[in-house]
Design a protein around this motif. Structure first.
Motif, PDB file in Angstrom:
ATOM      1  N   HIS A 258      36.900   8.900  46.452  1.00 19.07           N
ATOM      2  CA  HIS A 258      35.951   7.838  46.068  1.00 19.07           C
ATOM      3  C   HIS A 258      34.966   8.337  45.029  1.00 19.07           C
ATOM      4  CE1 HIS A 258      33.153   4.517  46.502  1.00 19.07           C
ATOM      5  NE2 HIS A 258      32.190   5.402  46.702  1.00 19.07           N
ATOM      6  N   TYR A 259      34.482   9.536  45.248  1.00 14.24           N
ATOM      7  CA  TYR A 259      33.558  10.112  44.263  1.00 14.24           C
ATOM      8  C   TYR A 259      34.293  10.594  43.019  1.00 14.24           C
ATOM      9  CZ  TYR A 259      29.748   9.913  47.614  1.00 14.24           C
ATOM     10  OH  TYR A 259      28.773   9.476  48.475  1.00 14.24           O
ATOM     11  N   ALA A 260      35.511  10.964  43.170  1.00 16.41           N
ATOM     12  CA  ALA A 260      36.276  11.405  41.995  1.00 16.41           C
ATOM     13  C   ALA A 260      36.493  10.247  41.024  1.00 16.41           C
ATOM     14  CB  ALA A 260      37.616  11.978  42.448  1.00 16.41           C
ATOM     15  N   LYS A 261      36.660   9.077  41.584  1.00 14.43           N
ATOM     16  CA  LYS A 261      36.782   7.907  40.704  1.00 14.43           C
ATOM     17  C   LYS A 261      35.507   7.691  39.909  1.00 14.43           C
ATOM     18  CE  LYS A 261      40.081   5.427  43.595  1.00 14.43           C
ATOM     19  NZ  LYS A 261      40.277   4.282  44.502  1.00 14.43           N
ATOM     20  N   LEU A 262      34.400   7.888  40.601  1.00 14.01           N
ATOM     21  CA  LEU A 262      33.129   7.748  39.886  1.00 14.01           C
ATOM     22  C   LEU A 262      33.023   8.788  38.780  1.00 14.01           C
ATOM     23  CD1 LEU A 262      30.698   7.057  42.856  1.00 14.01           C
ATOM     24  CD2 LEU A 262      31.253   5.499  41.002  1.00 14.01           C
ATOM     25  N   PHE A 263      33.539   9.972  39.056  1.00 10.93           N
ATOM     26  CA  PHE A 263      33.521  11.018  38.030  1.00 10.93           C
ATOM     27  C   PHE A 263      34.284  10.555  36.792  1.00 10.93           C
ATOM     28  CE2 PHE A 263      33.211  15.351  36.601  1.00 10.93           C
ATOM     29  CZ  PHE A 263      34.306  15.495  35.777  1.00 10.93           C
ATOM     30  N   SER A 264      35.451  10.029  36.997  1.00 15.92           N
ATOM     31  CA  SER A 264      36.242   9.568  35.849  1.00 15.92           C
ATOM     32  C   SER A 264      35.521   8.439  35.120  1.00 15.92           C
ATOM     33  CB  SER A 264      37.613   9.094  36.320  1.00 15.92           C
ATOM     34  OG  SER A 264      37.476   7.983  37.177  1.00 15.92           O
ATOM     35  N   PHE A 265      34.756   7.656  35.850  1.00 20.58           N
ATOM     36  CA  PHE A 265      33.997   6.596  35.195  1.00 20.58           C
ATOM     37  C   PHE A 265      32.855   7.158  34.367  1.00 20.58           C
ATOM     38  CE2 PHE A 265      32.085   2.591  34.491  1.00 20.58           C
ATOM     39  CZ  PHE A 265      30.733   2.735  34.685  1.00 20.58           C
ATOM     40  N   TYR A 266      32.184   8.114  34.934  1.00 23.14           N
ATOM     41  CA  TYR A 266      31.058   8.694  34.203  1.00 23.14           C
ATOM     42  C   TYR A 266      31.521   9.493  32.990  1.00 23.14           C
ATOM     43  CZ  TYR A 266      27.759   7.394  37.879  1.00 23.14           C
ATOM     44  OH  TYR A 266      26.963   6.702  38.749  1.00 23.14           O
ATOM     45  N   ALA A 267      32.694  10.084  33.095  1.00 28.53           N
ATOM     46  CA  ALA A 267      33.168  10.929  31.995  1.00 28.53           C
ATOM     47  C   ALA A 267      33.518  10.094  30.764  1.00 28.53           C
ATOM     48  CB  ALA A 267      34.385  11.721  32.447  1.00 28.53           C
ATOM     49  N   LYS A 268      33.979   8.907  30.963  1.00 29.45           N
ATOM     50  CA  LYS A 268      34.331   8.014  29.866  1.00 29.45           C
ATOM     51  C   LYS A 268      35.397   8.611  28.959  1.00 29.45           C
ATOM     52  CE  LYS A 268      29.757   5.996  29.983  1.00 29.45           C
ATOM     53  NZ  LYS A 268      28.442   5.938  29.337  1.00 29.45           N
ATOM     54  N   MET A 269      36.210   9.433  29.557  1.00 36.80           N
ATOM     55  CA  MET A 269      37.285  10.034  28.785  1.00 36.80           C
ATOM     56  C   MET A 269      38.522  10.113  29.678  1.00 36.80           C
ATOM     57  SD  MET A 269      35.607  13.130  26.587  1.00 36.80           S
ATOM     58  CE  MET A 269      37.165  13.877  26.187  1.00 36.80           C
TER      59      MET A 269
END
Lengths: 88, 576
Positions: B477-488
């Motif tokens: 769940h948090y990893a998805k947020l990471f991918s969202f924040y990375a924007k890459m």
């Protein structure tokens, strides 16, 4: 109370905090400790901020190497820095 | 005049008058009557004609009276005409013209009914009643118009008669539909006589417009066995996606791979059994087998929970359907094979199975399990053939985690073969034994020895598997947020790395909170502990307070819970 009124208006929270997950993790880690009612929300906030910083760091590393995709080495390097920063 | 009075008291007055008239009548000589009757006929045409008509209507039995009555009436009439309205004549006229009393004179249609009544009434009187007979007869037509009082009764009587007639006709009608189910012939005959047909008018419609004709839905008897098999197959297919080698190779493999005793008799049966199964079941079994194999070496614990639940649900469904059905062989046989094969895994499933002690239920579950497990049609058909009480087997291993592995079944089979003294059970075991070995042989999976070793470990790994899943789910769940924040775009390995980092981070977090709480002499982590942590992390500074961060990154609902706010009524929530 106003809280009750707002709760009734609430439909669905976007980006819900996995409160149960966080409580379970904390209990597994520290069974002798007890977590307060709203503390898990702050823990969630803490995680969000940590991930935000981690993502930005990883993006910076990927851009430094001029890589269009974030790879695990970027993440690893970023994680090293961040964990050091968030030592507390 | 006294007509009304007389009419009201007709029964009494009439009778009296008649008596009077009768008493006087004998005085007159009869010769005169006859002669006078003949002479006076012409002037008395109309009334006499009416009398004649009325007389003709009367029964023949009164003919002897008629002559006298005619004569007397004629005499009376003549007297009336000759004499200038003597009281006698007046009374006679009144009797003639006045409306009949209630007791007599219904409608003309019912004349035969009232006529005898009138006759009876008249006969009650001591007088010969010629006049009386005549009077009611004559009065019948005359009193039709004035006789409104009796109209209701006449109608009622008519209705009665009609109703009686209708009843006679209607009784068969009413009886018709009632008796039709039991006896159609009589009712149909009756109904047909009344032009009532209960037959559906299909033929005429179809003849006219065959396209619009509604045919009764052709219903075939539901084959419970096939239905149960399909249920199991569908459940298995949905639960375990996958593919498998063609079934054709299985029988041969069973023959070759089977190293267990008592396997030879199965060879003859396998081909026969093989043909009986439908194709979709084979595909389902294939998928099941593949899934089990894939899951077998890797993950054992994951399946018991889910397949147990699925099987239990299926068992219930199938049980409900197959209750009381004689064709539960397929399910039962499947269960037999499955239960002994699945050993000791899925304690939860065990409990469920034991709870449902009814054979049918267990059979259902076993059948489902068998279908899931016995990836081959052979096993399924074999199971279908085999029947018997599984009391012993059920108690031993009512397992739902049949899907987990073929290997498990194999190890369990030799155990079961020894344990089952009954022949059907042995047959089932024999059937089942070749099935799993063939599947494993086809896939060239692990040998038997490590499987037996894994069996005891499966129970232990069942529980931690669930925990790991939920933990991983939370981290993802948090990893998805990471991918969202990375924007890459990110690699999957990078995400796994993120999850590892999060894991470490959580551990650190808990340790820090523990230290802070202990430093404050508390055993409960509070908000100030967290704020201190964030301050040390550098998130909360003099410029940026905790509330600011809460406002920026948390949804409104959480913000309301965290930041105290003043509300109406001089209240603050949350209370500080």
């Amino acid at each position: 109370m106003a809280v009750a009124a707002t709760i009734s208006q609430r439909k669905r929270i976007k980006r819900k905090a996995p409160r149960g997950f966080l409580r379970r993790v904390f209990k597994r880690q520290k069974p002798h400790l007890r977590l307060e009612a709203t503390c898990d929300l702050l823990v969630h906030l803490n995680c969000l901020l940590f991930i935000r910083r981690l993502a930005e760091e990883a993006r910076t590393d990927a851009c430094k190497t001029k890589c269009g995709i974030i790879k695990d080495q970027h993440v690893l390097a970023a994680a090293k820095v961040m964990l050091k920063k968030s030592r507390g | 005049m006294a007509d009304s009075d007389i009419s009201d008291n007709e029964p009494t007055t009439r009778t009296l008058l008649r008596r009077v008239l009768d008493t006087e009548a004998p005085r007159t000589p009869r010769r005169r009557q006859s002669t006078r009757a003949g002479v006076q006929r012409t002037p008395l045409g109309t009334p006499f004609s009416m009398r004649l008509r009325s007389q003709t209507k009367t029964t023949a039995g009164r003919q002897p009276h008629r002559a006298r009555s005619i004569g007397r009436l004629a005499h009376i009439q003549t007297r009336g005409q000759l004499k200038e309205q003597t009281p006698r004549t007046l009374l006679e006229n009144i009797l003639l013209t006045a409306p009949e009393s209630s007791m007599v004179m219904p409608e003309s249609a019912v004349k035969p009914v009232p006529a005898p009544q009138v006759v009876q009434f008249s006969r009650r009187e001591s007088s010969p009643g010629s006049l009386e007979l005549q009077l009611p007869e004559l009065n019948a037509p005359t009193t039709l118009a004035p006789g409104r009082l009796t109209s209701g009764r006449r109608k009622k009587r008519l209705r009665l008669s009609e109703f009686q007639q209708g009843m006679d006709q209607g009784l068969p009608l009413s009886q018709g539909p009632v008796t039709e189910p039991p006896g159609n012939t009589g009712a149909s005959s009756l109904s047909s006589s009344l032009n009532l047909t209960f037959a559906t008018p299909l033929l005429p419609q179809s003849v006219q417009r065959p396209g619009l004709a509604r045919r009764p839905p052709t219903r075939r008897a539901v084959d419970v066995g096939i239905f149960l098999q399909d249920l199991q197959d569908t459940s298995v297919a949905t639960a375990l996606p996958g593919d498998r080698t063609p079934v054709a190779t299985l029988p041969t493999d069973t023959v070759l791979e089977d190293t267990q005793p008592f396997s030879q008799p199965l060879i003859g049966r396998s081909p026969s059994v093989h043909h009986s199964l439908p194709y979709p079941s084979l595909s389902a079994e294939r998928t099941v087998s593949r899934r089990t194999r894939s899951s077998g070496p890797g993950l054992q614990n994951n399946s018991p929970g889910k397949p147990a639940q699925l099987l239990a649900g299926k068992a219930e469904e199938v049980d409900a359907l197959a209750m009381g059905f004689p064709n539960t062989s397929s399910s039962t046989s499947g269960e037999d094979g499955v239960e002994p094969l699945l050993g000791g895994v899925g304690e939860e499933v065990e409990e469920r199975m034991e709870e449902s002690m009814s054979l049918s239920e267990v059979k259902e579950a076993a059948g489902a399990q068998a279908s899931a497990r016995a990836e081959e049609p052979e096993a399924h058909t074999e199971v279908a053939e085999a029947e018997g009480s599984w009391g012993a087997i059920e108690e031993k291993e009512p397992e739902g985690s049949s899907r987990d592995k073929d290997t498990e079944g194999r190890t369990a089979r030799p155990e079961l073969a020894s344990s089952t003294p009954e022949f059907p059970r042995a047959r089932q075991l024999e059937f089942l034994e070749p099935a799993p070995p063939t599947s494993t042989a086809v896939l060239s999976s692990e040998p038997l020895e490590p499987l037996s070793a894994r069996l005891p470990t499966r129970v232990q790994t069942a529980r931690p598997r669930l925990r790991q899943d939920s933990y991983k789910m939370g981290l993802s769940h948090y990893a998805k947020l990471f991918s969202f924040y990375a924007k890459m775009p990110m690699e999957k390995k990078a995400l796994e790395m993120v999850e590892k980092c999060l894991d470490k981070y959580f551990q650190r977090l808990c340790d820090d909170l523990d230290v802070f709480a202990a430093h404050a002499g508390r055993k409960t982590v509070r908000l100030e502990d967290l704020e201190l942590l964030m301050r040390r992390q550098g998130l909360v500074t003099d410029r940026v307070s905790l509330h600011v961060l809460v406002e920026q990154h948390l949804p409104l609902e959480y913000r309301q819970l965290l930041i105290p706010c003043a509300f109406s009524g001089n209240t603050v929530f949350p209370a500080q």
